[in-house]
Design a protein around this motif. Structure first.
Motif, PDB file in Angstrom:
ATOM      1  N   ARG A 132       0.833  -1.210   0.000  1.00  0.00           N
ATOM      2  CA  ARG A 132       0.000   0.000   0.000  1.00  0.00           C
ATOM      3  C   ARG A 132       0.869   1.263   0.000  1.00  0.00           C
ATOM      4  O   ARG A 132       0.627   2.197  -0.758  1.00  0.00           O
ATOM      5  CB  ARG A 132      -0.934  -0.020   1.207  1.00  0.00           C
ATOM      6  CG  ARG A 132      -1.803   1.203   1.276  1.00  0.00           C
ATOM      7  CD  ARG A 132      -2.705   1.150   2.474  1.00  0.00           C
ATOM      8  NE  ARG A 132      -4.043   0.985   1.958  1.00  0.00           N
ATOM      9  CZ  ARG A 132      -5.087   0.707   2.681  1.00  0.00           C
ATOM     10  NH1 ARG A 132      -4.959   0.509   3.964  1.00  0.00           N
ATOM     11  NH2 ARG A 132      -6.270   0.617   2.132  1.00  0.00           N
ATOM     12  N   ASP A 133       1.900   1.296   0.858  1.00  0.00           N
ATOM     13  CA  ASP A 133       2.793   2.461   0.909  1.00  0.00           C
ATOM     14  C   ASP A 133       3.535   2.653  -0.411  1.00  0.00           C
ATOM     15  O   ASP A 133       3.684   3.775  -0.900  1.00  0.00           O
ATOM     16  CB  ASP A 133       3.810   2.314   2.055  1.00  0.00           C
ATOM     17  CG  ASP A 133       3.157   2.410   3.423  1.00  0.00           C
ATOM     18  OD1 ASP A 133       2.009   2.906   3.514  1.00  0.00           O
ATOM     19  OD2 ASP A 133       3.801   1.981   4.401  1.00  0.00           O
ATOM     20  N   ALA A 169     -18.046  -2.705  -9.605  1.00  0.00           N
ATOM     21  CA  ALA A 169     -18.813  -1.486  -9.323  1.00  0.00           C
ATOM     22  C   ALA A 169     -17.944  -0.232  -9.408  1.00  0.00           C
ATOM     23  O   ALA A 169     -18.421   0.843  -9.795  1.00  0.00           O
ATOM     24  CB  ALA A 169     -19.449  -1.580  -7.943  1.00  0.00           C
ATOM     25  N   SER A 170     -16.681  -0.352  -9.066  1.00  0.00           N
ATOM     26  CA  SER A 170     -15.805   0.826  -9.057  1.00  0.00           C
ATOM     27  C   SER A 170     -14.854   0.863 -10.244  1.00  0.00           C
ATOM     28  O   SER A 170     -13.955   1.709 -10.285  1.00  0.00           O
ATOM     29  CB  SER A 170     -15.023   0.874  -7.748  1.00  0.00           C
ATOM     30  OG  SER A 170     -14.323  -0.331  -7.561  1.00  0.00           O
ATOM     31  N   ALA A 174     -12.385  -1.145 -11.198  1.00  0.00           N
ATOM     32  CA  ALA A 174     -11.034  -1.280 -10.663  1.00  0.00           C
ATOM     33  C   ALA A 174     -10.410  -2.600 -11.101  1.00  0.00           C
ATOM     34  O   ALA A 174     -11.069  -3.475 -11.660  1.00  0.00           O
ATOM     35  CB  ALA A 174     -11.075  -1.204  -9.138  1.00  0.00           C
ATOM     36  N   VAL A 175      -9.123  -2.736 -10.836  1.00  0.00           N
ATOM     37  CA  VAL A 175      -8.361  -3.953 -11.084  1.00  0.00           C
ATOM     38  C   VAL A 175      -8.062  -4.575  -9.721  1.00  0.00           C
ATOM     39  O   VAL A 175      -7.737  -3.866  -8.769  1.00  0.00           O
ATOM     40  CB  VAL A 175      -7.042  -3.626 -11.821  1.00  0.00           C
ATOM     41  CG1 VAL A 175      -6.182  -4.862 -11.971  1.00  0.00           C
ATOM     42  CG2 VAL A 175      -7.324  -3.009 -13.171  1.00  0.00           C
ATOM     43  N   ILE A 176      -8.162  -5.881  -9.644  1.00  0.00           N
ATOM     44  CA  ILE A 176      -7.851  -6.588  -8.399  1.00  0.00           C
ATOM     45  C   ILE A 176      -6.396  -7.033  -8.453  1.00  0.00           C
ATOM     46  O   ILE A 176      -5.972  -7.680  -9.411  1.00  0.00           O
ATOM     47  CB  ILE A 176      -8.768  -7.813  -8.207  1.00  0.00           C
ATOM     48  CG1 ILE A 176     -10.227  -7.358  -8.072  1.00  0.00           C
ATOM     49  CG2 ILE A 176      -8.335  -8.615  -6.981  1.00  0.00           C
ATOM     50  CD1 ILE A 176     -11.219  -8.509  -8.022  1.00  0.00           C
ATOM     51  N   LEU A 177      -5.639  -6.681  -7.409  1.00  0.00           N
ATOM     52  CA  LEU A 177      -4.247  -7.095  -7.289  1.00  0.00           C
ATOM     53  C   LEU A 177      -4.144  -8.082  -6.137  1.00  0.00           C
ATOM     54  O   LEU A 177      -4.604  -7.796  -5.026  1.00  0.00           O
ATOM     55  CB  LEU A 177      -3.345  -5.890  -7.002  1.00  0.00           C
ATOM     56  CG  LEU A 177      -3.379  -4.740  -8.006  1.00  0.00           C
ATOM     57  CD1 LEU A 177      -2.497  -3.599  -7.531  1.00  0.00           C
ATOM     58  CD2 LEU A 177      -2.943  -5.216  -9.368  1.00  0.00           C
ATOM     59  N   GLY A 178      -3.552  -9.224  -6.403  1.00  0.00           N
ATOM     60  CA  GLY A 178      -3.353 -10.215  -5.362  1.00  0.00           C
ATOM     61  C   GLY A 178      -1.881 -10.497  -5.181  1.00  0.00           C
ATOM     62  O   GLY A 178      -1.151 -10.661  -6.151  1.00  0.00           O
ATOM     63  N   ILE A 206      -1.421  11.411 -12.845  1.00  0.00           N
ATOM     64  CA  ILE A 206      -2.190  10.183 -12.639  1.00  0.00           C
ATOM     65  C   ILE A 206      -1.818   9.595 -11.287  1.00  0.00           C
ATOM     66  O   ILE A 206      -0.688   9.747 -10.827  1.00  0.00           O
ATOM     67  CB  ILE A 206      -1.933   9.183 -13.793  1.00  0.00           C
ATOM     68  CG1 ILE A 206      -3.003   8.131 -13.821  1.00  0.00           C
ATOM     69  CG2 ILE A 206      -0.576   8.587 -13.725  1.00  0.00           C
ATOM     70  CD1 ILE A 206      -3.061   7.397 -15.141  1.00  0.00           C
ATOM     71  N   SER A 207      -2.787   8.951 -10.650  1.00  0.00           N
ATOM     72  CA  SER A 207      -2.508   8.391  -9.334  1.00  0.00           C
ATOM     73  C   SER A 207      -3.222   7.055  -9.158  1.00  0.00           C
ATOM     74  O   SER A 207      -4.162   6.733  -9.861  1.00  0.00           O
ATOM     75  CB  SER A 207      -2.948   9.362  -8.232  1.00  0.00           C
ATOM     76  OG  SER A 207      -4.345   9.566  -8.300  1.00  0.00           O
ATOM     77  N   VAL A 208      -2.743   6.285  -8.166  1.00  0.00           N
ATOM     78  CA  VAL A 208      -3.330   5.008  -7.803  1.00  0.00           C
ATOM     79  C   VAL A 208      -4.204   5.243  -6.580  1.00  0.00           C
ATOM     80  O   VAL A 208      -3.788   5.897  -5.627  1.00  0.00           O
ATOM     81  CB  VAL A 208      -2.238   3.970  -7.465  1.00  0.00           C
ATOM     82  CG1 VAL A 208      -2.848   2.683  -6.952  1.00  0.00           C
ATOM     83  CG2 VAL A 208      -1.360   3.708  -8.656  1.00  0.00           C
ATOM     84  N   GLN A 209      -5.415   4.694  -6.622  1.00  0.00           N
ATOM     85  CA  GLN A 209      -6.306   4.810  -5.473  1.00  0.00           C
ATOM     86  C   GLN A 209      -6.650   3.405  -4.996  1.00  0.00           C
ATOM     87  O   GLN A 209      -7.188   2.600  -5.761  1.00  0.00           O
ATOM     88  CB  GLN A 209      -7.574   5.569  -5.857  1.00  0.00           C
ATOM     89  CG  GLN A 209      -8.512   5.773  -4.706  1.00  0.00           C
ATOM     90  CD  GLN A 209      -9.757   6.540  -5.130  1.00  0.00           C
ATOM     91  OE1 GLN A 209      -9.930   6.863  -6.292  1.00  0.00           O
ATOM     92  NE2 GLN A 209     -10.610   6.803  -4.173  1.00  0.00           N
ATOM     93  N   VAL A 210      -6.325   3.105  -3.739  1.00  0.00           N
ATOM     94  CA  VAL A 210      -6.638   1.804  -3.163  1.00  0.00           C
ATOM     95  C   VAL A 210      -8.057   1.892  -2.610  1.00  0.00           C
ATOM     96  O   VAL A 210      -8.340   2.673  -1.706  1.00  0.00           O
ATOM     97  CB  VAL A 210      -5.638   1.428  -2.051  1.00  0.00           C
ATOM     98  CG1 VAL A 210      -6.029   0.103  -1.415  1.00  0.00           C
ATOM     99  CG2 VAL A 210      -4.224   1.370  -2.602  1.00  0.00           C
ATOM    100  N   ILE A 211      -8.963   1.093  -3.169  1.00  0.00           N
ATOM    101  CA  ILE A 211     -10.363   1.114  -2.754  1.00  0.00           C
ATOM    102  C   ILE A 211     -10.579   0.203  -1.545  1.00  0.00           C
ATOM    103  O   ILE A 211     -11.297   0.542  -0.616  1.00  0.00           O
ATOM    104  CB  ILE A 211     -11.273   0.686  -3.923  1.00  0.00           C
ATOM    105  CG1 ILE A 211     -11.150   1.713  -5.039  1.00  0.00           C
ATOM    106  CG2 ILE A 211     -12.716   0.542  -3.477  1.00  0.00           C
ATOM    107  CD1 ILE A 211     -11.804   1.296  -6.324  1.00  0.00           C
TER     108      ILE A 211
END
Length: 189
Positions: free
Chosen positions: A6-7, A39-40, A42-46, A17-22
């Protein structure tokens, strides 16, 4: 590792441009994660996790992208590359050739043709051009016809003479310079 990822993602944020963690959580990728991502938009990162079977099927149906990683650096490089790809491309104009007008020929129904000597580079039919007189840009357009003696040609290299017909510019004078320009994309970082 969740806090480190996350950091690191927040450090990738830039002016354009920026990354937003939902949502961030631990454990496998579930169907509710897919619904939230859909719904948002977004892309899922695992990271070191796999999606459940039902989540994988739901993601395929809804068109949600799931990316899984085992190395943090690979995750960050992938996201950074995706961010660069989302930026609008920047272009620069590069002068590819120039020719000096030595003679003007008037052709009925066509207009003025510039008899030129190619000083540098290669003049190509269809190129974008700038027309200069004493260092001042008078006109921008394209080369509509390019001839060498009586033959239509695609290009003329430096050191040769040619006839250049311009799309809609008739105010030609001896000593004027015709520059061909090309727009090249500047790689974004």
């Amino acid at each position: 590792s969740l806090e480190a990822i996350r950091d690191s993602l927040e450090k990738l944020n830039g002016a354009e441009i920026s990354v937003q963690v939902i949502h961030a959580g631990i454990g496998g990728i579930t169907n509710s994660d897919v619904v939230l991502a859909d719904a948002s938009d977004a892309v899922i990162l695992g990271f070191n996790v796999r999606p459940e079977r039902k989540a994988r099927q739901s993601a395929e149906q809804e068109g949600v992208e799931i990316r899984t990683y085992e190395v943090i650096y690979a995750l960050l490089e992938d996201i950074e590359a995706a961010m660069v790809g989302m930026l609008e491309p920047e272009y620069e104009e590069v002068v590819t050739s120039d020719a000096e007008v030595r003679e003007i020929f008037r052709v009925p129904k066509i207009g003025a043709i510039a008899g030129c000597y190619v000083l540098n580079g290669t003049i190509t039919r269809g190129s974008k051009v700038r027309f200069l007189r004493e260092g001042t840009v008078l006109w921008k357009g394209t080369i509509t016809s390019l001839r060498r003696f009586k033959d239509d040609v695609k290009e003329v290299q430096s050191g040769f003479e040619c006839g250049i017909g311009l799309s809609d510019f008739q105010n030609l004078q001896q000593g004027d310079i015709i520059e061909t320009v090309e727009e090249r994309e500047i790689p974004r970082v």
